[in-house]
Design a protein around this motif. Structure first.
Motif, short mmCIF file in Angstrom:
data_model
loop_
_atom_site.label_atom_id
_atom_site.label_comp_id
_atom_site.label_asym_id
_atom_site.label_seq_id
_atom_site.Cartn_x
_atom_site.Cartn_y
_atom_site.Cartn_z
N GLU A 108 0.93 -1.23 0.18
CA GLU A 108 0.09 0.17 0.00
C GLU A 108 0.95 1.31 -0.10
O GLU A 108 0.53 2.15 -0.68
N LEU A 109 1.93 1.15 0.76
CA LEU A 109 2.77 2.45 0.75
C LEU A 109 3.43 2.48 -0.47
O LEU A 109 3.71 3.76 -0.92
N ALA A 110 4.16 1.38 -0.93
CA ALA A 110 4.65 1.41 -2.26
C ALA A 110 4.08 1.96 -3.47
O ALA A 110 4.31 2.92 -4.15
N SER A 111 2.76 1.54 -3.42
CA SER A 111 1.83 2.03 -4.49
C SER A 111 1.68 3.19 -4.44
O SER A 111 1.49 4.14 -5.57
N SER A 112 1.35 4.02 -3.08
CA SER A 112 1.14 5.37 -2.97
C SER A 112 2.23 6.24 -3.55
O SER A 112 2.13 7.33 -3.93
N ASN A 113 3.28 5.59 -2.99
CA ASN A 113 4.65 6.45 -3.50
C ASN A 113 4.96 6.49 -5.01
O ASN A 113 5.16 7.61 -5.49
N VAL A 114 4.60 5.43 -5.38
CA VAL A 114 4.69 5.28 -7.15
C VAL A 114 3.52 6.44 -7.77
O VAL A 114 3.82 7.08 -8.59
N SER A 115 2.38 6.22 -6.94
CA SER A 115 1.33 7.16 -7.50
C SER A 115 1.59 8.48 -7.40
O SER A 115 1.56 9.79 -8.33
N LEU A 116 2.32 9.05 -6.14
CA LEU A 116 2.73 10.47 -5.94
C LEU A 116 3.90 10.73 -7.00
O LEU A 116 3.96 11.88 -7.48
N ASP A 117 4.52 9.94 -7.18
CA ASP A 117 5.76 10.29 -8.33
C ASP A 117 5.05 10.41 -9.57
O ASP A 117 5.43 11.65 -10.21
N LEU A 118 4.22 9.65 -10.16
CA LEU A 118 3.68 10.00 -11.38
C LEU A 118 2.80 11.14 -11.14
O LEU A 118 2.62 11.90 -12.36
N ILE A 119 1.96 11.47 -10.19
CA ILE A 119 1.25 12.62 -10.40
C ILE A 119 2.38 13.80 -10.10
O ILE A 119 1.96 14.85 -10.96
#
Length: 254
Positions: free
Chosen positions: A38-49
């Motif tokens: 969950e944390l990893a996916s959130s971090n990837v999401s923030l990077d992309l945004i």
């Protein structure tokens, strides 16, 4: 299409693909199979945004019609979006989420790696920062593909099914059109043929290590996302993502 128009279109493609995939990954908050994921996916999401915002800001400056980055995200309809069809596909089980991420990450990494050398300094600077994040994203998703593929019988079946299901959306990643060719000729975008070779090379290498079978290069593919033709899924994503700004269009603070 002029070079200026092609550049605007290309920037929106980069931005929209990052933004929509980032939104998809946000949906995993509270639903991922493990806290670490969950944390990893959130971090990837923030990077992309974050990357998307950089592309949107540049696109808004070039379009110069009074819209800013927020307007481009929250005030355009589905037919105005230029994201890849791959990124709007639902999360479903985690194997599908990982396969989608992996196919995108391979394309994203090689695209950004090329854009670092773009003749447009603004693009080169954005790409130089983004490629560092994309390198981590690719390492993470490829490791998960190998872990699932060479894991249990159940995990292997699920990730192979995910590969088979999503393969029909991969053609759009590496099939160039007028905009892609214009960007390459301008010294901005990647060489389409090199991008295709790099993408297939890495996908097949990782698939082999994961004991998976990748699809055929000449398989029938869904196309159209880069021209505003989307699956039914994008409308649902935008309905959620744009609901607050559209309900309160003049709001500036919360």
């Amino acid at each position: 299409m002029t070079q200026q128009q092609a550049l605007q279109e290309y920037l929106l493609r980069l931005a929209d693909s990052d933004m929509i995939l980032g939104q998809r990954l946000c949906e995993l908050v509270g639903k991922a199979p493990a806290l670490e994921e969950e944390l990893a996916s959130s971090n990837v999401s923030l990077d992309l945004i974050g990357q998307a915002r950089n592309w949107y800001e540049y696109a808004a400056e070039l379009i110069d019609d009074g819209r800013d980055a927020d307007n481009l995200v929250f005030r355009r309809d589905t037919h105005d979006y230029r994201n890849l069809l791959m990124v709007e596909q639902p999360n479903d089980d985690y194997a599908v989420t990982i396969a989608r991420q992996f196919f995108f990450d391979v394309w994203h990494y090689f695209t950004l790696k090329s854009l670092v050398n773009a003749s447009d300094e603004r693009i080169a600077n954005i790409a130089a920062k983004a490629v560092k994040e994309a390198t981590y994203h690719l390492r993470r998703s490829s490791e998960w593909v190998k872990r699932m593929g060479d894991g249990t019988e159940e995990s292997h079946r699920r990730i192979q099914d995910a590969f088979d299901r999503l393969w029909r959306f991969t053609g759009e990643l590496i099939t160039p059109d007028e905009t892609d060719h214009a960007m390459f000729k301008a010294g901005i975008g990647p060489d389409p043929e090199q991008l295709k070779n790099d993408w297939f090379g890495m996908v097949r290498e990782v698939a082999a290590q994961a004991t998976l079978t990748a699809g055929a290069e000449d398989a029938w593919m869904y196309m159209g996302g880069k021209h505003g033709e989307h699956t039914e899924h994008l409308g649902h994503i935008l309905a959620v993502m744009q609901s607050l700004p559209r309900a309160y269009p003049d709001a500036t603070t919360w």
